[in-house]
Design a protein around this motif. Structure first.
Motif, PDB file in Angstrom:
ATOM      1  N   ASP A 198     -85.623 -37.408   0.245  1.00  0.00           N
ATOM      2  CA  ASP A 198     -85.566 -35.963   0.522  1.00  0.00           C
ATOM      3  C   ASP A 198     -84.282 -35.330   0.009  1.00  0.00           C
ATOM      4  OD1 ASP A 198     -87.987 -36.235   1.780  1.00  0.00           O
ATOM      5  OD2 ASP A 198     -87.154 -36.383   3.798  1.00  0.00           O
ATOM      6  N   SER A 199     -83.489 -36.098  -0.752  1.00  0.00           N
ATOM      7  CA  SER A 199     -82.212 -35.640  -1.339  1.00  0.00           C
ATOM      8  C   SER A 199     -81.168 -35.285  -0.289  1.00  0.00           C
ATOM      9  CB  SER A 199     -82.458 -34.430  -2.256  1.00  0.00           C
ATOM     10  OG  SER A 199     -83.329 -34.782  -3.319  1.00  0.00           O
ATOM     11  N   GLU A 200     -81.374 -35.727   0.941  1.00  0.00           N
ATOM     12  CA  GLU A 200     -80.420 -35.397   1.999  1.00  0.00           C
ATOM     13  C   GLU A 200     -79.123 -36.194   1.842  1.00  0.00           C
ATOM     14  OE1 GLU A 200     -83.080 -34.139   5.825  1.00  0.00           O
ATOM     15  OE2 GLU A 200     -83.313 -36.209   5.113  1.00  0.00           O
ATOM     16  N   LEU A 201     -79.222 -37.447   1.390  1.00  0.00           N
ATOM     17  CA  LEU A 201     -78.003 -38.226   1.187  1.00  0.00           C
ATOM     18  C   LEU A 201     -77.146 -37.637   0.076  1.00  0.00           C
ATOM     19  CD1 LEU A 201     -79.026 -41.994   1.497  1.00  0.00           C
ATOM     20  CD2 LEU A 201     -77.915 -40.523   3.179  1.00  0.00           C
ATOM     21  N   VAL A 202     -77.795 -37.193  -0.986  1.00  0.00           N
ATOM     22  CA  VAL A 202     -77.060 -36.584  -2.098  1.00  0.00           C
ATOM     23  C   VAL A 202     -76.356 -35.315  -1.636  1.00  0.00           C
ATOM     24  CG1 VAL A 202     -77.265 -35.582  -4.395  1.00  0.00           C
ATOM     25  CG2 VAL A 202     -78.633 -37.587  -3.785  1.00  0.00           C
ATOM     26  N   VAL A 203     -77.052 -34.488  -0.858  1.00  0.00           N
ATOM     27  CA  VAL A 203     -76.478 -33.223  -0.376  1.00  0.00           C
ATOM     28  C   VAL A 203     -75.307 -33.496   0.558  1.00  0.00           C
ATOM     29  CG1 VAL A 203     -76.938 -31.167   1.000  1.00  0.00           C
ATOM     30  CG2 VAL A 203     -78.631 -31.946  -0.665  1.00  0.00           C
ATOM     31  N   THR A 204     -75.486 -34.449   1.484  1.00  0.00           N
ATOM     32  CA  THR A 204     -74.391 -34.729   2.414  1.00  0.00           C
ATOM     33  C   THR A 204     -73.178 -35.308   1.694  1.00  0.00           C
ATOM     34  OG1 THR A 204     -75.405 -36.887   2.878  1.00  0.00           O
ATOM     35  CG2 THR A 204     -75.921 -35.092   4.381  1.00  0.00           C
ATOM     36  N   ALA A 205     -73.421 -36.143   0.674  1.00  0.00           N
ATOM     37  CA  ALA A 205     -72.304 -36.695  -0.096  1.00  0.00           C
ATOM     38  C   ALA A 205     -71.587 -35.600  -0.862  1.00  0.00           C
ATOM     39  CB  ALA A 205     -72.808 -37.778  -1.054  1.00  0.00           C
ATOM     40  N   ALA A 206     -72.356 -34.654  -1.431  1.00  0.00           N
ATOM     41  CA  ALA A 206     -71.760 -33.543  -2.177  1.00  0.00           C
ATOM     42  C   ALA A 206     -70.978 -32.604  -1.258  1.00  0.00           C
ATOM     43  CB  ALA A 206     -72.844 -32.770  -2.917  1.00  0.00           C
ATOM     44  N   SER A 207     -71.403 -32.547   0.013  1.00  0.00           N
ATOM     45  CA  SER A 207     -70.702 -31.669   0.958  1.00  0.00           C
ATOM     46  C   SER A 207     -69.460 -32.310   1.560  1.00  0.00           C
ATOM     47  CB  SER A 207     -71.664 -31.251   2.084  1.00  0.00           C
ATOM     48  OG  SER A 207     -72.072 -32.373   2.831  1.00  0.00           O
ATOM     49  N   GLY A 208     -69.175 -33.585   1.175  1.00  0.00           N
ATOM     50  CA  GLY A 208     -67.936 -34.219   1.610  1.00  0.00           C
ATOM     51  C   GLY A 208     -68.090 -35.346   2.608  1.00  0.00           C
ATOM     52  N   LEU A 209     -69.347 -35.761   2.915  1.00  0.00           N
ATOM     53  CA  LEU A 209     -69.527 -36.869   3.848  1.00  0.00           C
ATOM     54  C   LEU A 209     -69.152 -38.178   3.154  1.00  0.00           C
ATOM     55  CD1 LEU A 209     -70.549 -37.691   6.698  1.00  0.00           C
ATOM     56  CD2 LEU A 209     -72.783 -38.120   5.648  1.00  0.00           C
ATOM     57  N   SER A 210     -68.155 -38.855   3.661  1.00  0.00           N
ATOM     58  CA  SER A 210     -67.677 -40.099   3.050  1.00  0.00           C
ATOM     59  C   SER A 210     -68.627 -41.255   3.371  1.00  0.00           C
ATOM     60  CB  SER A 210     -66.280 -40.425   3.581  1.00  0.00           C
ATOM     61  OG  SER A 210     -66.331 -40.682   4.978  1.00  0.00           O
ATOM     62  N   PRO A 211     -68.508 -42.361   2.624  1.00  0.00           N
ATOM     63  CA  PRO A 211     -69.320 -43.547   2.965  1.00  0.00           C
ATOM     64  C   PRO A 211     -69.092 -44.012   4.397  1.00  0.00           C
ATOM     65  CG  PRO A 211     -68.365 -43.789   0.782  1.00  0.00           C
ATOM     66  CD  PRO A 211     -67.759 -42.553   1.369  1.00  0.00           C
ATOM     67  N   PHE A 212     -67.840 -43.897   4.867  1.00  0.00           N
ATOM     68  CA  PHE A 212     -67.570 -44.283   6.244  1.00  0.00           C
ATOM     69  C   PHE A 212     -68.273 -43.345   7.225  1.00  0.00           C
ATOM     70  CE2 PHE A 212     -65.046 -44.030  10.147  1.00  0.00           C
ATOM     71  CZ  PHE A 212     -65.057 -45.364  10.538  1.00  0.00           C
ATOM     72  N   GLY A 213     -68.313 -42.061   6.891  1.00  0.00           N
ATOM     73  CA  GLY A 213     -69.002 -41.099   7.740  1.00  0.00           C
ATOM     74  C   GLY A 213     -70.491 -41.366   7.801  1.00  0.00           C
ATOM     75  N   LEU A 214     -71.074 -41.786   6.667  1.00  0.00           N
ATOM     76  CA  LEU A 214     -72.489 -42.140   6.651  1.00  0.00           C
ATOM     77  C   LEU A 214     -72.738 -43.413   7.452  1.00  0.00           C
ATOM     78  CD1 LEU A 214     -75.377 -41.693   5.589  1.00  0.00           C
ATOM     79  CD2 LEU A 214     -74.723 -42.985   3.542  1.00  0.00           C
ATOM     80  N   LEU A 215     -71.789 -44.338   7.395  1.00  0.00           N
ATOM     81  CA  LEU A 215     -71.951 -45.602   8.112  1.00  0.00           C
ATOM     82  C   LEU A 215     -71.833 -45.420   9.619  1.00  0.00           C
ATOM     83  CD1 LEU A 215     -72.135 -48.718   8.217  1.00  0.00           C
ATOM     84  CD2 LEU A 215     -69.649 -48.771   7.854  1.00  0.00           C
ATOM     85  N   ARG A 216     -71.080 -44.419  10.070  1.00  0.00           N
ATOM     86  CA  ARG A 216     -70.782 -44.293  11.492  1.00  0.00           C
ATOM     87  C   ARG A 216     -72.028 -44.229  12.379  1.00  0.00           C
ATOM     88  NH1 ARG A 216     -65.841 -40.856  12.044  1.00  0.00           N
ATOM     89  NH2 ARG A 216     -67.222 -39.279  11.102  1.00  0.00           N
ATOM     90  N   PRO A 217     -73.027 -43.391  12.111  1.00  0.00           N
ATOM     91  CA  PRO A 217     -74.209 -43.401  12.979  1.00  0.00           C
ATOM     92  C   PRO A 217     -74.986 -44.711  12.906  1.00  0.00           C
ATOM     93  CG  PRO A 217     -74.552 -41.974  11.076  1.00  0.00           C
ATOM     94  CD  PRO A 217     -73.112 -42.331  11.098  1.00  0.00           C
ATOM     95  N   TYR A 218     -75.020 -45.309  11.722  1.00  0.00           N
ATOM     96  CA  TYR A 218     -75.710 -46.594  11.606  1.00  0.00           C
ATOM     97  C   TYR A 218     -74.946 -47.693  12.325  1.00  0.00           C
ATOM     98  CZ  TYR A 218     -79.053 -44.685   8.305  1.00  0.00           C
ATOM     99  OH  TYR A 218     -80.059 -43.954   7.732  1.00  0.00           O
TER     100      TYR A 218
END
Length: 375
Positions: free
Chosen positions: A83-103
């Motif tokens: 759904d291109s949500e990961l691309v959008v969140t990465a472009a908006s400044g979400l770091s890999p660590f930020g993506l990992l945090r909920p997981y």
């Protein structure tokens, strides 16, 4: 967690619960069908049937939860990326660590669930199942078995009584136990009654004889006025005899009595069961990190993710198969204990390093460029 992280956590958690529920239900149903004779031939109620078969669920959850977590993380990451949500969140400044945090939060919660089940809930459930089977056997003897019939309670175990007296007393009791080919036992008694002693079900035989014959020897006979038989000894081998390691609390496995003959003869099983209880949560951590490492990097819809999915699946299968192999080695000797913990921890460390490979690459690259004399 911010709004985006809460949304990601919700998607992954719902996928985990759905996967865990479906897989557990399917495997539990296949197991429950084996015990359907509780209703059809042993005359038990649906509640007793659900109680006994439901006690399998904790042991299923302990094995299925890491697999369900692996599937849920892959599914949610693939959906977010599609759904291109990961691309959008990465472009908006979400770091890999930020993506990992909920997981990471979900992975730790599932590991905690596995620890709770393996260390406390599962042993208690197997103990309840054992006691319930003893109750079934008691009910079967007093309520279902008809007078004058020879009834096979188990393979090689025959029970018969002539008639029923007042108060549920069994008259003219005959029991033949040849489950052990090396020894045949015959119990004859004028009467018997089912009773409970210290919460255990017994059949108390009055005025009779016990005939035992070992293979190749002369039969021996013993007469008695009163003789109590523990009905748990006449359960199928899965539930009879001393408490199995899986039926004992974790504290008992940590402090088992080496002078006990059963414990001494099965020390390998005690060791394997104890360490498997502590290792189980580590597999949840490893499975979750492997799945996140495979699909945690945002990709455009033009970039294929099949290779990453295949690699993660193969790694997860290899990890779990290796775990089963180490579990077998634990029962054979204590040398396998370090490998039992190292295997899932290797999966965790490998997943973390692969996830942050781009962030760690400059550090290793810089270390290689520093001259030896400057270090």
């Amino acid at each position: 967690m911010n709004l985006i992280e809460r949304y990601i956590f919700r998607v992954a958690a719902m996928a985990f619960l759905a996967t865990l529920g479906v897989l557990t239900a399917v495997i539990w149903l296949s197991q429950a069908l084996h015990d359907l004779d509780l209703i059809t031939s042993k005359g038990q109620s649906a509640l007793r049937f659900l109680t006994i078969t439901g006690m399998w669920i904790p042991s299923l959850v302990m094995v299925i939860a890491p697999i369900a977590l692996f599937i849920a993380v892959l599914f949610s990451l693939n959906r977010l990326n599609s759904d291109s949500e990961l691309v959008v969140t990465a472009a908006s400044g979400l770091s890999p660590f930020g993506l990992l945090r909920p997981y990471a939060l979900l992975i730790v919660m599932v590991a905690g669930l596995c620890a709770l089940v393996s260390l406390w809930i599962m042993p208690a459930s197997f103990n309840i199942m054992r006691n319930a089977w003893t109750e079934v056997k008691s009910d079967f003897l007093t309520k279902i078995v008809r007078p004058g019939q020879f009834n096979s309670l188990d393979s090689g175990l025959v029970f018969h009584y002539r008639d029923r007296g007042p108060g549920g007393e069994l008259l003219g009791v005959f029991m033949l136990d040849r489950r052990d080919p090396a020894q045949v036992s015959v119990y004859l008694a004028e009467n018997g009654i089912i009773t409970k002693i210290d919460a255990q079900s017994y059949i108390v035989l009055q005025t009779g004889t016990i005939q035992k014959q070992d293979k190749g020897s002369i039969p021996a006979m013993v007469t008695f006025d009163s003789y109590a038989l523990d009905l748990s000894n006449f359960e199928p081998k899965l539930y009879g005899g001393p408490l199995k390691p899986r039926e004992r609390p974790t504290w008992d496995l940590l402090n088992y009595d080496v002078s006990d003959p059963y414990t001494r003869d099965n020390v390998g099983r005690f060791r394997a069961d104890l360490h498997e209880r502590f290792v189980s949560p580590l597999y949840a951590l490893a499975m979750g990190m492997i799945a996140f490492a495979a699909l945690g990097t945002p990709r455009t819809t033009r970039q294929t993710r099949g290779l990453a999915l295949g690699g993660a699946t193969l790694a997860a299968i290899a990890l779990r198969v290796g775990g089963f192999g180490v579990a077998g080695a634990l029962a054979r000797g204590p040398e396998a204990v370090p490998f039992a913990y190292a295997l899932p921890l290797l999966g965790v460390v490998g997943g973390v390093l692969y996830t942050f490979r781009f962030a760690l690459a400059p550090l290793f690259r810089g270390a290689r460029l520093v001259p030896a004399e400057a270090r």
